[in-house]
Design an enzyme around this catalytic site. Structure first.
Site, PDB file in Angstrom:
ATOM      1  N   ARG A 142     -56.697  84.431  53.304  1.00 43.53           N
ATOM      2  CA  ARG A 142     -57.336  84.284  51.994  1.00 43.53           C
ATOM      3  C   ARG A 142     -58.832  84.518  52.092  1.00 43.53           C
ATOM      4  O   ARG A 142     -59.446  85.119  51.216  1.00 43.53           O
ATOM      5  CB  ARG A 142     -57.063  82.883  51.432  1.00 43.53           C
TER       6      ARG A 142
ATOM      7  N   HIS B   1     -57.562  75.271  51.015  1.00 46.88           N
ATOM      8  CA  HIS B   1     -56.277  75.885  50.640  1.00 46.88           C
ATOM      9  C   HIS B   1     -56.169  77.111  51.537  1.00 46.88           C
ATOM     10  O   HIS B   1     -56.569  78.211  51.173  1.00 46.88           O
ATOM     11  CB  HIS B   1     -56.273  76.284  49.161  1.00 46.88           C
TER      12      HIS B   1
ATOM     13  N   ASP C  47     -50.052  73.536  48.075  1.00 44.88           N
ATOM     14  CA  ASP C  47     -49.682  73.232  49.468  1.00 44.88           C
ATOM     15  C   ASP C  47     -48.979  71.870  49.524  1.00 44.88           C
ATOM     16  O   ASP C  47     -48.019  71.688  50.292  1.00 44.88           O
ATOM     17  CB  ASP C  47     -50.910  73.148  50.374  1.00 44.88           C
TER      18      ASP C  47
ATOM     19  N   ARG D  60     -45.467  72.258  48.516  1.00 43.89           N
ATOM     20  CA  ARG D  60     -44.684  72.849  49.622  1.00 43.89           C
ATOM     21  C   ARG D  60     -44.383  71.788  50.682  1.00 43.89           C
ATOM     22  O   ARG D  60     -43.271  71.713  51.214  1.00 43.89           O
ATOM     23  CB  ARG D  60     -45.484  74.008  50.244  1.00 43.89           C
TER      24      ARG D  60
END
Ligand SMILES: NC(=O)C1=CN([C@@H]2O[C@H](COP(=O)(O)OP(=O)(O)OC[C@H]3O[C@@H](n4cnc5c(N)ncnc54)[C@H](O)[C@@H]3O)[C@@H](O)[C@H]2O)C=CC1
Ligand SMILES: CC(=O)C(=O)O
Length: 301
Positions: free
Chosen positions: A74, A161, A134, A137
């Site tokens: 990212r 993140h 997250d 998840r």
């Protein structure tokens, strides 16, 4: 579009205005959503390449920008997306000076800082979707492991993140029962490696989905709609989201934005909450902050 469609189906807004740089794609997406009107709560859907269409918004969700190629981190998107934000944030903030800015584009933590700087908004009105996804998840994987409902698992991922995120194992509970102390009291053996593997699966989740289908969409759609509900309906719920973290849990060295559990409501970030963290977890959080600050320091903002 996944965020817009989840907000629509959950009846969270009277009006949704879509903005994109590509007029044909934008009109196509708008018409496609409008054509579902007979099956949805009544919501006015507008679209334009001009930010005037967003005037007077309560909540602005920013998702524009480059996305990761398979295997790309990212943080690698930073320069491309900062350049876009210089075009996007000032007119958005000008059109809706009282709105809350919710950043989703990656790298979300640094871009939330960029949006704060470029908008001139007070810090409570600028946040990022951060590790709300997250943490979902994480809760899914723990629930799967224990064969329980993910909604009964209270668990936070905090920090970036991204690759340096931190799993707060010491505060996980299932149905209100602290998991680690429960396992220890019952003398049920657990391997530290099993816990580490679950966290690594969370870190690898987006990479895996992007490798398989090219992008992630459904989970971020639900994650951001969940934040929109809390904000627009003033639910004062606690979410792990990107906020200004300076001064919390030993994070210092500058105005760094990263995810911490925060109480959200109609005014945006009401408070950063005090969760239990071991010294080891706090040290990992401080390391995560350093990673983000290093990227931020290259921006000259
Ligand atoms: N924080 C998170 O958990 C997640 C973040 N993302 C991030 O969201 C961003 C978008 O991802 P996708 O929707 O998959 O990409 P996409 O390529 O489907 O959409 C990006 C859109 O941005 C538009 N755009 C580009 N420049 C623009 C400008 N100057 N003004 C207005 N619109 C502009 C493009 O025309 C395109 O429609 C990426 O940075 C991605 O990494 C995606 C999923 C989850
Ligand atoms: C793309 C991204 O940041 C995610 O799905 O976690």
């Amino acid at each position: 579009m996944a965020i817009a469609q989840t907000i629509l189906t959950q009846d969270l807004a009277d009006e949704i205005a879509l903005v994109d740089a590509k007029p044909d794609k934008l009109r196509g997406e708008m018409l496609d959503l409008q054509h579902a009107a007979a099956f949805l709560p009544r919501t006015k859907i507008t679209a334009s390449v001009d930010y005037d269409v967003t005037a007077g918004s309560d909540l602005c969700i920013v998702t524009a920008g480059a996305r990761q190629n398979p295997g790309e981190s990212r943080l690698n998107l930073l320069q491309r997306n900062v350049a876009l934000f210089r075009h996007i944030i000032p007119p958005l903030a000008k059109s809706s000076p009282d709105s809350i800015l919710l950043i989703v584009s990656n790298p979300v933590d640094v871009l939330t800082y960029v949006a704060w700087k470029l908008s001139g908004f007070p810090v409570n009105r600028v946040l990022g979707s951060g590790t709300n996804l997250d943490s979902s998840r994480f809760r899914f994987l723990i629930a799967d492991h224990l064969d329980v409902n993910a909604q009964d698992v209270q668990a936070f991922i905090v920090g970036e993140h991204g690759d340096s995120s931190v799993a707060l194992w010491s505060s996980i509970s299932v149905g209100g029962i602290p998991v680690l102390s429960f396992l220890e009291k019952q003398q049920i053996a657990y391997e530290k490696q099993t816990l580490e593997d679950i966290h690594q699966t969370v870190v690898g989740s987006a990479y895996e989905v992007i490798r398989l289908k090219g992008y992630t969409s459904w989970a971020i759609g639900y994650s951001v709609a969940n934040l929109a509900r809390t904000i627009l309906r003033d639910q004062r719920k606690i979410h792990p989201v990107t906020v200004l973290a300076r001064g919390f849990y030993g994070v210092d060295g500058g105005d760094v934005f990263l995810s911490l559990p925060a109480l959200l409501g109609r005014n945006g970030v009401v408070a950063v909450t005090n969760v239990h963290m071991t010294d080891e977890e706090a040290e990992k959080l401080q390391e995560s902050a350093k990673t983000i600050l290093e990227m931020q320091s290259q921006l000259g903002l």
